[in-house]
Design an enzyme around this catalytic site. Sequence first.
Site, PDB file in Angstrom:
ATOM      1  N   SER A 189       3.300  -2.448  10.347  1.00  0.00           N
ATOM      2  CA  SER A 189       4.923  -2.666  10.399  1.00  0.00           C
ATOM      3  C   SER A 189       5.496  -3.780   9.987  1.00  0.00           C
ATOM      4  O   SER A 189       6.495  -4.239  10.848  1.00  0.00           O
ATOM      5  CB  SER A 189       4.875  -2.045  11.790  1.00  0.00           C
ATOM      6  OG  SER A 189       4.646  -0.732  12.179  1.00  0.00           O
ATOM      7  N   LYS A 246       0.072   4.221  -0.207  1.00  0.00           N
ATOM      8  CA  LYS A 246      -0.709   5.466   0.487  1.00  0.00           C
ATOM      9  C   LYS A 246      -0.438   6.659  -0.367  1.00  0.00           C
ATOM     10  O   LYS A 246      -0.386   6.615  -1.488  1.00  0.00           O
ATOM     11  CB  LYS A 246      -0.045   5.686   1.793  1.00  0.00           C
ATOM     12  CG  LYS A 246      -0.199   4.454   2.670  1.00  0.00           C
ATOM     13  CD  LYS A 246       0.200   4.678   4.057  1.00  0.00           C
ATOM     14  CE  LYS A 246       0.268   3.294   4.938  1.00  0.00           C
ATOM     15  NZ  LYS A 246       0.172   3.346   6.414  1.00  0.00           N
ATOM     16  N   GLU A 279      -5.639  -5.288  10.503  1.00  0.00           N
ATOM     17  CA  GLU A 279      -4.491  -4.166  10.795  1.00  0.00           C
ATOM     18  C   GLU A 279      -4.785  -3.579  11.958  1.00  0.00           C
ATOM     19  O   GLU A 279      -5.635  -2.602  12.160  1.00  0.00           O
ATOM     20  CB  GLU A 279      -4.640  -3.392   9.730  1.00  0.00           C
ATOM     21  CG  GLU A 279      -4.347  -3.924   8.211  1.00  0.00           C
ATOM     22  CD  GLU A 279      -3.643  -2.957   7.221  1.00  0.00           C
ATOM     23  OE1 GLU A 279      -2.615  -3.189   6.911  1.00  0.00           O
ATOM     24  OE2 GLU A 279      -4.179  -1.893   7.107  1.00  0.00           O
ATOM     25  N   HIS A 306      -9.461   0.884   5.042  1.00  0.00           N
ATOM     26  CA  HIS A 306      -8.167   1.249   5.783  1.00  0.00           C
ATOM     27  C   HIS A 306      -8.426   1.973   6.918  1.00  0.00           C
ATOM     28  O   HIS A 306      -9.192   2.754   6.781  1.00  0.00           O
ATOM     29  CB  HIS A 306      -7.273   1.554   4.475  1.00  0.00           C
ATOM     30  CG  HIS A 306      -5.868   1.764   5.265  1.00  0.00           C
ATOM     31  ND1 HIS A 306      -5.216   2.515   6.137  1.00  0.00           N
ATOM     32  CD2 HIS A 306      -4.634   0.840   4.866  1.00  0.00           C
ATOM     33  CE1 HIS A 306      -3.875   2.402   6.378  1.00  0.00           C
ATOM     34  NE2 HIS A 306      -3.715   1.150   5.764  1.00  0.00           N
ATOM     35  N   GLY A 363       2.146   1.958  10.573  1.00  0.00           N
ATOM     36  CA  GLY A 363       3.220   2.934  10.525  1.00  0.00           C
ATOM     37  C   GLY A 363       3.798   3.582  11.895  1.00  0.00           C
ATOM     38  O   GLY A 363       4.454   4.493  11.855  1.00  0.00           O
ATOM     39  N   ASN A 415       0.921  -1.118   0.052  1.00  0.00           N
ATOM     40  CA  ASN A 415       0.020   0.118  -0.111  1.00  0.00           C
ATOM     41  C   ASN A 415       0.877   1.195  -0.113  1.00  0.00           C
ATOM     42  O   ASN A 415       1.549   1.571   1.036  1.00  0.00           O
ATOM     43  CB  ASN A 415      -0.751  -0.054   1.201  1.00  0.00           C
ATOM     44  CG  ASN A 415      -1.677   1.210   1.533  1.00  0.00           C
ATOM     45  OD1 ASN A 415      -1.645   2.067   0.563  1.00  0.00           O
ATOM     46  ND2 ASN A 415      -2.240   1.258   2.615  1.00  0.00           N
ATOM     47  N   GLU A 420      -7.001   4.471   7.968  1.00  0.00           N
ATOM     48  CA  GLU A 420      -6.498   5.810   7.595  1.00  0.00           C
ATOM     49  C   GLU A 420      -7.884   6.531   6.930  1.00  0.00           C
ATOM     50  O   GLU A 420      -8.289   7.535   7.070  1.00  0.00           O
ATOM     51  CB  GLU A 420      -5.515   6.178   6.808  1.00  0.00           C
ATOM     52  CG  GLU A 420      -4.098   5.950   7.633  1.00  0.00           C
ATOM     53  CD  GLU A 420      -2.963   5.297   6.811  1.00  0.00           C
ATOM     54  OE1 GLU A 420      -2.788   5.447   5.531  1.00  0.00           O
ATOM     55  OE2 GLU A 420      -2.017   4.839   7.528  1.00  0.00           O
TER      56      GLU A 420
HETATM   57  C1  PEP Z   1      -0.828  -0.169   5.788  1.00  0.00           C
HETATM   58  O1  PEP Z   1      -0.741   0.802   4.994  1.00  0.00           O
HETATM   59  O2  PEP Z   1      -1.706  -0.727   5.722  1.00  0.00           O
HETATM   60  C2  PEP Z   1       0.292  -0.392   6.820  1.00  0.00           C
HETATM   61  C3  PEP Z   1       0.139  -1.534   7.724  1.00  0.00           C
HETATM   62  O3  PEP Z   1       1.268   0.289   6.832  1.00  0.00           O
HETATM   63  P1  PEP Z   1       2.666   0.073   7.524  1.00  0.00           P
HETATM   64  O4  PEP Z   1       3.176  -1.086   7.087  1.00  0.00           O
HETATM   65  O5  PEP Z   1       3.613   1.273   7.353  1.00  0.00           O
HETATM   66  O6  PEP Z   1       2.443  -0.046   9.012  1.00  0.00           O
END
Ligand code: PEP
Length: 282
Positions: free
Chosen positions: A243, A42, A198, A126, A204, A40, A128
């Site tokens: 992460s 983003k 997630e 997601h 992040g 992703n 976000e």
């Molecule tokens: C994500 O964008 O869904 C995500 C898990 O980001 P990160 O791997 O940076 O934590």
Amino acid sequence: MILAQALRNIFRFPSTRGHRALTPDPLERTPMRRPFIAGNWKMNLGCQDAVRLAQQIREVLGSLPDRDVAVCPTFVSLGAVAQVLEGSPIQVGGQDCARFDDGAYTGEVSATILRSTGARLVILGHSERRHVMGETDEVVRAKMGKAREHGLRPILCVGETLEEREAGRTLEVVERQVRKGLEGFGAPDLAETTVAYEPVWAIGTGKVATPEQAQEVHAAIRGWLKELGGAVGEDMRIQYGGSVKPSNVNGLMAMRDIDGALVGGASLKADDFAELVGFDLS
Ligand code: PEP
């Protein structure tokens, strides 16, 4: 070139970083649950940088006989990235789509427009989108419906905040998000859907859920998917996201109900992403 060679070596000689100690039984995954790693990107990378990253990833990954891989760039770069990856095994997806059909919705991108770029997947719900843009379960469900109506394969993201985890509400929150997101989906739609667990506190932040913490929630999700879809639920893929990095992917992927990863930060560098994709499946 040296980088590409190094990464090909990783693929040929998979790492043996001791995930076996944790090992539940990855081989018990049903054949439909081919490991699935999605990047992703983003709101990162302009069009030229996105094309460059797609080219690097294509070169470094080569063929992918036993796993599925996708990248999800911004809407703006989707078409160009899809062209770079055409004919490769790497799939392309959007990071969102509208809950409406085409029409007077300024700034939105519909599922049909996404498809026209070459995208075949879409990330929906997601954290976000839920927590920064205020998307409710109902909005996410409407988008899931549009995605399926127009032939996109959704990745439905679910996960609890730190506050919800600390209040002991993780399973309650995740169950609600799973059931609402998939409401009304029959077996054919479920079969085309991936769920990504997630935990919001791990996205992040550099804080990764332990494999055991993730597995506990994945196992619960698997149970709800089986209730909703029977045998199809058993075959649905559940990704972990939060992460994920080359250094922790093997431990996560050794867990029985973890079928892949949704990766943000570590998907923005071809070498990290390739190392991740090359996790040890043995
Ligand atoms: C994500 O964008 O869904 C995500 C898990 O980001 P990160 O791997 O940076 O934590």
